[in-house]
Design a protein around this motif. Structure first.
Motif, PDB file in Angstrom:
ATOM      1  N   ARG A   6       4.284 -10.755   0.775  1.00 41.58           N
ATOM      2  CA  ARG A   6       3.376 -11.099   1.867  1.00 41.58           C
ATOM      3  C   ARG A   6       3.252 -12.617   2.031  1.00 41.58           C
ATOM      4  O   ARG A   6       3.169 -13.358   1.063  1.00 41.58           O
ATOM      5  CB  ARG A   6       1.986 -10.527   1.593  1.00 41.58           C
ATOM      6  N   TYR A 100       3.595  -6.753  -1.493  1.00 39.37           N
ATOM      7  CA  TYR A 100       4.796  -6.731  -0.675  1.00 39.37           C
ATOM      8  C   TYR A 100       4.509  -6.053   0.657  1.00 39.37           C
ATOM      9  O   TYR A 100       3.451  -5.453   0.858  1.00 39.37           O
ATOM     10  CB  TYR A 100       5.926  -6.016  -1.428  1.00 39.37           C
ATOM     11  N   GLU A 101       5.475  -6.146   1.550  1.00 43.25           N
ATOM     12  CA  GLU A 101       5.246  -5.625   2.901  1.00 43.25           C
ATOM     13  C   GLU A 101       5.003  -4.126   2.922  1.00 43.25           C
ATOM     14  O   GLU A 101       4.441  -3.608   3.881  1.00 43.25           O
ATOM     15  CB  GLU A 101       6.435  -5.986   3.798  1.00 43.25           C
TER      16      GLU A 101
END
Length: 621
Positions: A6, A100-101
């Motif tokens: 991110r 994380y995404e």
């Protein structure tokens, strides 16, 4: 496999990282004015510092080779890691959980970080094993050389059990895969599969300059061990023996503080020196001292060229007096010119290495050894002369011819003249005969000549981006360059009014004019700490390097008041020049009008008066 990290996490880490702390692990930094530090560039070999760090904006820039970036980019360039690996490493160091995404928190670290973690876990295991009854041979080896368990603890010394897979089983139980252990150089592969690389040996952890364990050195103990006396880790993604010096993590602060380094030949020699009070000792790891070692050491030394010999650093090499030691000295001398520091040789008495010297004669003998070295040039010249029969004319002439290239290579001509007279005395010939022999010797090539990293020079090919050195050298261009740099670095000092006037002033240089336009377009954020980066985002991509170079350009003042006066003065000069240009344009228009349009003439005269008032006001400020 986790997705992309991110952006918010990356920004948060960047805000927590001190770029000075990151860079200082590799480069000795010194204050270079308000808000700026400088040192020798770690990306190319140089003798005078052109590498600048600005803590307030979190960036570095080298005016010699053009390298530029933030803390992440610095580590990526130094350690050859990917961006994700670098971010994950910082997160692990700071105890920060990444997201994380896909929305999941960090579950696994990158490949390189896993290798470092495996090496760290192996070091802990080896250290534990040294305290077990099975390590009696290792304990006896240390004791016989004057090292107690406290010394072993200080240097992280451990013991590898004489087992086929003891380490492998231990680390597999800690969650490491066989591939990771092979990648870290902890296992070797044979016909029956993988097995522990180090078995039944005393172990030294080899750490990089930042203190991370990257490899190991292992000493044979048992008579039935048919392997080499010393077995080191193989080349791995984290261990390159030509770029690592054993003990540098412990010695770096004292080396930087005292501008002196002592290079010895083995792990026990480093231990002996440090325990005797010579805390600047380092050693190579199973390879000859070479160019990459010099680059690493020079950065820590802060090795800078200067005409004041008192300010030069010192590098002291210890060589055994045997043939192998003499050959090592010759190899080292071949690269000596890469140092700005003065180089010396300390030859231990009676063939004793520093470890044996400490054991037989005590700590004082080790300290005296490095306090009274002989210059490397003298050492090499004596070695050459000693190889010839000086009782014959042929021997004296041969010695003179062999010594001539060494004398030719001495940069300091006064020093060279002194050695010519000394060699003449040794040979029983006139100094002029020696000078004649030197004149017949072609100039010694500069080490690394033609390489982008050659010492003391600019890269063979300047970087493609726009660099400050490529701007014209006339006073007008210098004024534009310095004023735009001041606006980028200290807009808050200028205040909104003067900053706006400076950002609107005429700039002739096309590249600088675009940067000035970027300043004007970003002026609403002139008090932001990352103002220069915002300007970089506003200009075309090909001019971003120029913005960053200008933003890192040192301001020639050290006090807060001096910086304020300089910044306001240089930008004021640019505005003053612009006012003169506008006045000249109005006067030309007035002359062309003549008496044909009284009203237009009156308006032009009023504008001229307003410009003159503005100019007087500016100069009064």
């Amino acid at each position: 496999m986790a997705g992309r990290i991110r952006r918010a996490d990356i920004d948060e880490l960047r805000s927590r990282i001190s770029i000075v702390d990151v860079v200082a692990e590799h480069v000795t930094l010194k204050t270079a004015g308000v808000g700026s530090m400088k040192g020798l560039c770690p990306f190319h070999d140089e003798r005078t510092p052109s590498f600048h760090v600005r803590p307030a904006v979190g960036r570095y820039h080298c005016f010699g080779c053009g390298e530029d970036g933030d803390a992440f980019q610095f580590v990526m360039a130094m350690d050859h890691t990917s961006f994700q690996e670098t971010v994950e490493r910082f997160a692990a160091q700071l105890g920060y959980t990444l997201h994380y995404e896909d929305g999941k928190p960090q579950e696994e670290t990158s490949g390189r970080l896993r290798l470092l973690e495996a090496s760290k876990a192996a070091e802990a295991y080896f250290r534990e094993q040294l305290l077990t009854p099975g390590a009696a041979l290792g304990q006896r080896f240390l004791g016989e050389r004057g090292f107690d368990l406290a010394a072993a603890e200080r240097f992280g010394v451990g013991f590898a059990p004489a087992s086929f897979d003891a380490l492998k089983s231990h680390l597999r139980g800690r969650g490491f895969t066989e591939a990771e252990l092979l990648g870290a150089g902890l296992l070797s592969e044979g016909q029956r599969g993988s097995y522990d690389r180090f078995r039944g040996r005393l172990i030294w952890p080899i750490r990089d300059v930042a203190g991370a364990t990257v490899g190991f050195g292992a000493r044979r103990l048992a008579d039935d061990d048919k392997g080499p006396k010393y077995l080191n880790s193989p080349e791995t993604p984290i261990f390159r023996k030509s770029q690592v010096l054993y003990g540098l993590d412990l010695a770096k602060r004292d080396i930087a503080r005292g501008h002196e380094a002592v290079v010895v030949e083995g792990y026990t020699d480093v231990m002996a020196c440090h325990l005797a009070g010579v805390t600047t000792a380092v050693a190579t790891c199973g390879t000859a001292f070479g160019v990459d070692h010099i680059k690493v050491l020079r950065r820590v030394l802060g090795d800078v060229s200067t005409t004041d010999t008192r300010a030069l650093g010192r590098v002291v090499f210890t060589f055994d007096p045997d043939e192998a030691g003499q050959q090592a000295a010759a190899r080292t001398f071949a690269e000596e010119q890469r140092f700005a520091a003065q180089t010396f040789v300390a030859v231990p008495p009676e063939g004793l290495d520093p470890c044996d010297l400490r054991l037989e004669r005590g700590d004082d003998a080790v300290r005296r050894l490095v306090q009274q070295p002989r210059p490397l040039f003298e050492f090499m010249l004596r070695r050459i002369v000693a190889q010839h029969d000086l009782e014959t004319v042929e021997g004296r002439v041969a010695a003179m011819r062999r010594a001539a290239p060494v004398l030719q290579s001495i940069r300091d001509r006064a020093l060279a003249d002194g050695y010519m007279r000394t060699v003449a005395g040794w040979l029983g010939v006139s100094p002029e005969e020696v000078r004649a022999a030197v004149r017949q010797t072609g100039p010694r090539p500069t080490p690394g000549a033609g390489d982008a990293g050659r010492p003391g020079g600019a890269p063979a090919h300047p970087p493609a981006d726009v660099a400050l050195g490529q701007l014209e050298r006339d006073p007008a261009s210098r004024l534009e360059r310095d004023a735009v740099a001041a606006m980028l670095q200290q807009p808050a000092v200028l205040g909104r009014d003067l900053a706006a006037r400076g950002a609107s002033a005429y700039v002739a240089n096309p590249s600088l004019a675009v940067v000035r336009d970027g300043v004007l377009a970003t002026l609403d954020a002139f008090e932001a700490s990352d103002f220069s980066e915002r300007v970089a985002q506003a200009v075309p991509a090909e001019l971003v390097p120029l913005v960053r170079a200008l933003a890192m350009s040192p301001i020639p003042q050290t006090s807060k008041e001096g910086v304020t006066a300089y910044v306001r003065g240089i930008v004021g000069s640019l505005v003053d020049r612009d006012i003169l240009r506008r006045k000249a344009e109005l006067l030309g228009s007035l002359q062309r009008l003549g008496a044909t349009d009284p009203e237009a003439s009156k308006r032009l005269q009023e504008q001229l008066l307003a410009l003159e008032r503005e100019r007087r006001s500016l100069r009064a400020e």
